[in-house]
Design a protein around this motif. Structure first.
Motif, mmCIF file in Angstrom:
data_model
loop_
_atom_site.group_PDB
_atom_site.id
_atom_site.type_symbol
_atom_site.label_atom_id
_atom_site.label_comp_id
_atom_site.label_asym_id
_atom_site.label_seq_id
_atom_site.Cartn_x
_atom_site.Cartn_y
_atom_site.Cartn_z
ATOM 1 N N ALA A 79 -4.573 22.511 -12.001
ATOM 2 C CA ALA A 79 -4.878 21.904 -13.303
ATOM 3 C C ALA A 79 -4.156 22.673 -14.394
ATOM 4 N N PRO A 80 -3.200 22.039 -15.077
ATOM 5 C CA PRO A 80 -2.439 22.781 -16.085
ATOM 6 C C PRO A 80 -3.296 23.286 -17.237
ATOM 7 N N ASN A 81 -4.378 22.567 -17.556
ATOM 8 C CA ASN A 81 -5.140 22.908 -18.762
ATOM 9 C C ASN A 81 -6.423 23.703 -18.521
ATOM 10 N N ALA A 82 -6.802 23.939 -17.275
ATOM 11 C CA ALA A 82 -8.080 24.608 -17.010
ATOM 12 C C ALA A 82 -7.884 26.097 -16.771
ATOM 13 N N PRO A 83 -8.923 26.898 -17.079
ATOM 14 C CA PRO A 83 -8.803 28.342 -16.872
ATOM 15 C C PRO A 83 -8.624 28.703 -15.384
ATOM 16 N N ILE A 84 -9.422 28.084 -14.502
ATOM 17 C CA ILE A 84 -9.215 28.268 -13.064
ATOM 18 C C ILE A 84 -8.361 27.084 -12.610
ATOM 19 N N LYS A 85 -7.191 27.356 -12.088
ATOM 20 C CA LYS A 85 -6.214 26.283 -11.863
ATOM 21 C C LYS A 85 -6.516 25.449 -10.617
ATOM 22 N N ARG A 86 -7.061 26.096 -9.585
ATOM 23 C CA ARG A 86 -7.283 25.394 -8.321
ATOM 24 C C ARG A 86 -8.750 25.510 -7.953
ATOM 25 N N PHE A 87 -9.417 24.381 -7.766
ATOM 26 C CA PHE A 87 -10.831 24.477 -7.396
ATOM 27 C C PHE A 87 -11.293 23.301 -6.543
ATOM 28 N N LYS A 88 -12.305 23.620 -5.703
ATOM 29 C CA LYS A 88 -12.921 22.606 -4.844
ATOM 30 C C LYS A 88 -13.971 21.848 -5.642
ATOM 31 N N LEU A 89 -14.124 20.575 -5.368
ATOM 32 C CA LEU A 89 -15.203 19.827 -6.010
ATOM 33 C C LEU A 89 -16.105 19.174 -4.976
ATOM 34 N N VAL A 90 -15.565 18.316 -4.135
ATOM 35 C CA VAL A 90 -16.430 17.479 -3.297
ATOM 36 C C VAL A 90 -17.200 18.276 -2.244
ATOM 37 N N GLU A 91 -16.512 19.088 -1.458
ATOM 38 C CA GLU A 91 -17.166 19.706 -0.303
ATOM 39 C C GLU A 91 -18.433 20.497 -0.634
#
Ligand SMILES: [Zn+2]
Length: 329
Positions: A79-91
């Motif tokens: 994510a270019p605009n978020a502080p943490i660029k890579r994150f899990k959501l669904v699992e």
């Protein structure tokens, strides 16, 4: 029936309980964590959902997130605009609550929310465009929500609006609509705009002194009649937005475009006038009607809940994948 809608933004995560009429029953807002690993965002969301629902049972969870997305894996890879660029959501979320979880891009969710519950109810050709930190869109063509191979069929914020621009987008590309016109980028863009120009303007003097100037201050200066702010917004920023909106109309031929996001909602008159002035220069098709969302800040929550209230056909295969991968073991 009660659904949870999760709106994952660059700065805030909003979580709401939404009934089957599209009404927000209860909601809360937490900050995006600024540090952590790929599970931290989901942990914050899980806690927020628990705080909100307490012991109430829920019928499903819809998530509308900043992108780009990897829908098959249910993650945000970069994510270019978020502080943490890579994150899990669904699992982590589906494992925690054991109910159907649907993930979509935030603007995609908002488009679906407008289509089911909002100003676009029953309008089969509709585009929702959000103007906030970034610029994003959700697209419904012939009643079908566009998704694409990874969930990014509508990343129109990265449409190239100016091939000569040396302003780099958060995604790494140049000349993108978002790079030239989003809320996060106005302070950078106005600095490039004043190169080789002079103004009798307080805003100009501040920029020349290298002071930090926020996007809201640029708009404030506009309303105070500042010469630079007027020229920049009327003759550059709104032209960029008109070109972007014309590109959307040219690509998707919608009946209705719904505008949302704080930048558009806080400056409706400017947007209305600016788009009207420049749209025709760039348009190849019959124009769509343009309206502003009536959901305000809740559009993300309502849209996310709408994704699980009536799962779009185009998201079904991903949702079935989450259930068979994470729940049936
Ligand atoms: Zn870009």
């Amino acid at each position: 029936m009660v659904y949870v809608g999760v709106d994952v933004g660059a700065t805030f995560i909003r979580v709401g309980l939404v009934d089957d009429g599209g009404n927000v029953v209860d909601k809360l807002k937490v900050r995006q964590p600024t540090s952590g690993d790929e599970n931290t965002v989901a942990e914050v969301i899980i806690k927020a959902i628990k705080d909100l629902t307490r012991s109430r049972s829920i019928d499903g969870i819809g998530i509308g997130s900043i992108g780009p997305l990897d829908l098959r894996r249910g993650i945000v890879p970069l994510a270019p605009n978020a502080p943490i660029k890579r994150f899990k959501l669904v699992e982590p979320i589906i494992r925690e609550f054991g109910v159907t979880v649907v993930l979509g891009n935030d603007a995609m969710a908002a488009a679906w929310g407008e289509y089911l519950f909002g100003i676009g109810r029953g309008v089969n050709n509709l585009v929702y465009i959000t103007f906030s930190t970034g610029i994003g869109a959700g697209v419904i063509v012939d009643g079908h929500l566009l998704v694409g191979k990874d969930g990014n069929a509508h990343e129109i914020g990265h449409a190239v609006i100016n091939v000569d621009s040396d302003i780099k987008c958060g995604c790494g590309g140049y000349g993108h609509w978002e790079a030239l016109g989003s809320g996060a980028n106005v302070p950078k863009v106005i600095r490039a705009f004043i190169r080789n120009r002079t103004y009798r303007s307080k805003l100009y003097e501040r920029l020349m002194r290298n002071e930090d100037v926020t996007t809201e201050e640029v708009f404030q200066a506009y309303y105070e009649g500042d010469e630079l702010a007027r020229d920049f917004i009327d003759n550059f920023l709104m032209k960029i937005h008109a070109a972007g909106i014309a590109t959307v109309m040219n690509a998707y031929d919608p009946e209705l475009i719904v505008l949302g996001g704080s930048m558009a909602l806080n400056h409706r008159e400017l947007f209305r006038r600016g788009i009207e002035k420049y749209l025709g220069m760039y348009l190849a098709v019959n124009p769509a009607r343009i309206e502003f969302t009536r959901f305000g800040d809740d559009v993300g929550i309502i849209g996310a809940a709408a994704l699980v209230y009536k799962i779009p056909d185009s998201l079904r295969r991903f949702v079935d994948g989450y259930i068979s991968t994470y729940l049936k073991k």
